[in-house]
Motif scaffolding. Structure first.
Motif, PDB file in Angstrom:
ATOM      1  N   GLU A  34       0.827  -1.200   0.000  1.00 24.20           N
ATOM      2  CA  GLU A  34       0.000   0.000   0.000  1.00 24.20           C
ATOM      3  C   GLU A  34       0.871   1.263   0.000  1.00 24.20           C
ATOM      4  O   GLU A  34       0.576   2.235  -0.691  1.00 24.20           O
ATOM      5  N   GLY A  36       3.965   1.300  -1.072  1.00 22.74           N
ATOM      6  CA  GLY A  36       4.925   1.226  -2.158  1.00 22.74           C
ATOM      7  C   GLY A  36       6.363   1.120  -1.684  1.00 22.74           C
ATOM      8  O   GLY A  36       7.277   1.609  -2.339  1.00 22.74           O
ATOM      9  N   SER A  40       9.866  -3.284  -7.029  1.00 20.45           N
ATOM     10  CA  SER A  40       8.895  -3.661  -8.066  1.00 20.45           C
ATOM     11  C   SER A  40       9.437  -4.827  -8.888  1.00 20.45           C
ATOM     12  O   SER A  40      10.135  -4.630  -9.882  1.00 20.45           O
ATOM     13  N   ASP A  61      -3.863  -1.132  -7.034  1.00 17.35           N
ATOM     14  CA  ASP A  61      -3.383   0.239  -6.805  1.00 17.35           C
ATOM     15  C   ASP A  61      -1.871   0.320  -6.946  1.00 17.35           C
ATOM     16  O   ASP A  61      -1.340   1.285  -7.514  1.00 17.35           O
ATOM     17  N   TYR A  62      -1.170  -0.682  -6.441  1.00 19.55           N
ATOM     18  CA  TYR A  62       0.291  -0.734  -6.537  1.00 19.55           C
ATOM     19  C   TYR A  62       0.715  -0.835  -8.008  1.00 19.55           C
ATOM     20  O   TYR A  62       1.581  -0.097  -8.470  1.00 19.55           O
ATOM     21  N   ASP A  64      -0.833   0.082 -10.608  1.00 20.70           N
ATOM     22  CA  ASP A  64      -1.248   1.242 -11.395  1.00 20.70           C
ATOM     23  C   ASP A  64      -0.288   2.428 -11.280  1.00 20.70           C
ATOM     24  O   ASP A  64      -0.424   3.411 -12.000  1.00 20.70           O
ATOM     25  N   ARG A  65       0.687   2.350 -10.388  1.00 20.27           N
ATOM     26  CA  ARG A  65       1.659   3.442 -10.223  1.00 20.27           C
ATOM     27  C   ARG A  65       2.631   3.447 -11.401  1.00 20.27           C
ATOM     28  O   ARG A  65       3.117   2.407 -11.820  1.00 20.27           O
ATOM     29  N   ASP A  66       2.921   4.639 -11.900  1.00 17.45           N
ATOM     30  CA  ASP A  66       3.779   4.769 -13.078  1.00 17.45           C
ATOM     31  C   ASP A  66       5.153   4.133 -12.888  1.00 17.45           C
ATOM     32  O   ASP A  66       5.633   3.408 -13.765  1.00 17.45           O
ATOM     33  N   ALA A  67       5.789   4.401 -11.747  1.00 18.21           N
ATOM     34  CA  ALA A  67       7.138   3.863 -11.510  1.00 18.21           C
ATOM     35  C   ALA A  67       7.120   2.346 -11.405  1.00 18.21           C
ATOM     36  O   ALA A  67       8.015   1.662 -11.918  1.00 18.21           O
ATOM     37  N   VAL A  68       6.101   1.809 -10.771  1.00 17.04           N
ATOM     38  CA  VAL A  68       5.972   0.353 -10.627  1.00 17.04           C
ATOM     39  C   VAL A  68       5.744  -0.279 -11.996  1.00 17.04           C
ATOM     40  O   VAL A  68       6.398  -1.259 -12.365  1.00 17.04           O
ATOM     41  N   ARG A  69       4.836   0.301 -12.762  1.00 17.66           N
ATOM     42  CA  ARG A  69       4.535  -0.234 -14.095  1.00 17.66           C
ATOM     43  C   ARG A  69       5.780  -0.213 -14.983  1.00 17.66           C
ATOM     44  O   ARG A  69       6.081  -1.184 -15.674  1.00 17.66           O
ATOM     45  N   SER A 100      -2.326   1.258 -17.999  1.00 15.44           N
ATOM     46  CA  SER A 100      -1.618   0.214 -17.256  1.00 15.44           C
ATOM     47  C   SER A 100      -1.986  -1.162 -17.779  1.00 15.44           C
ATOM     48  O   SER A 100      -1.120  -2.023 -17.956  1.00 15.44           O
TER      49      SER A 100
END
Length: 194
Positions: A34, A36, A40, A61-62, A64-69, A100
């Protein structure tokens, strides 16, 4: 023994990411994702899905984050038995943003045999455009005829359709819609011949 609120504040202030879930109590896995605060990797996502603290909405939600993706999609997801549950989760993740969803679908190693249930039409269109659903008469029949999805599905797989047009039950109105689609002139001539 640390108060959960204090632990949440402490983790939220950390800049370094935890490399893996190993050694972290399962009751804290949700918090780590949650906030982050975990590296990743596909392996961490798989480990989270196998934990008792797993929550699908937290993982969405995790993801969907730009850096994670960006980090996850920089390498493909392996086609191995241990990744199957995550691959199924990704293809069924209707709550992901369309951007995403497209990126994660591209990272999938192979196509699925049938369309997932309960996906909105935008996600179904992405699966079709990314060629992640096996082209077949059965799959074509599952698409809502009131949408543009059946025409898109055939257009994206036009060579397979033209190789065996009798396998598919389509009428002249459908073929006319294909002529308006994005297919080559040679394919349009072949459709007219039908």
């Amino acid at each position: 023994e640390i108060d959960e609120t204090n632990l949440r504040v402490f983790l939220g202030r950390q800049e370094a990411l935890l490399p893996a879930l190993d050694g972290i109590p399962e009751s804290r896995h949700t918090m780590v994702f949650e906030l982050g605060r975990i590296a990743s990797t596909w392996e961490n996502c798989i480990a989270f899905m196998g934990s008792s603290g797993f929550a699908a909405e937290i993982l969405v939600d995790y993801l969907d984050r730009d850096a994670v993706r960006a980090a996850l999609t920089s390498r493909s997801l392996a086609n191995e038995p241990q990744t199957l549950r995550l691959r199924q989760f990704l293809v069924n993740a209707d709550a992901l943003s369309d951007r995403s969803y497209r990126d994660y679908v591209r990272a999938l190693p192979n196509a699925f045999r049938e369309f997932p249930k309960d996906l909105d039409s935008a996600k179904l269109g992405i699966l079709i455009e990314e060629h992640k659903i096996t082209f077949s008469a059965e799959n074509l029949g599952t698409l809502d005829a009131e949408t543009d999805l059946p025409v898109l599905f055939v257009s994206e797989n036009i060579q397979a359709y033209l190789a065996s047009p009798d396998t598919f039950t389509v009428d002249d109105d459908f073929r006319e819609a294909l002529l308006d689609g994005k297919i080559s002139d040679g394919d349009k001539r072949a459709i007219i011949d039908l």
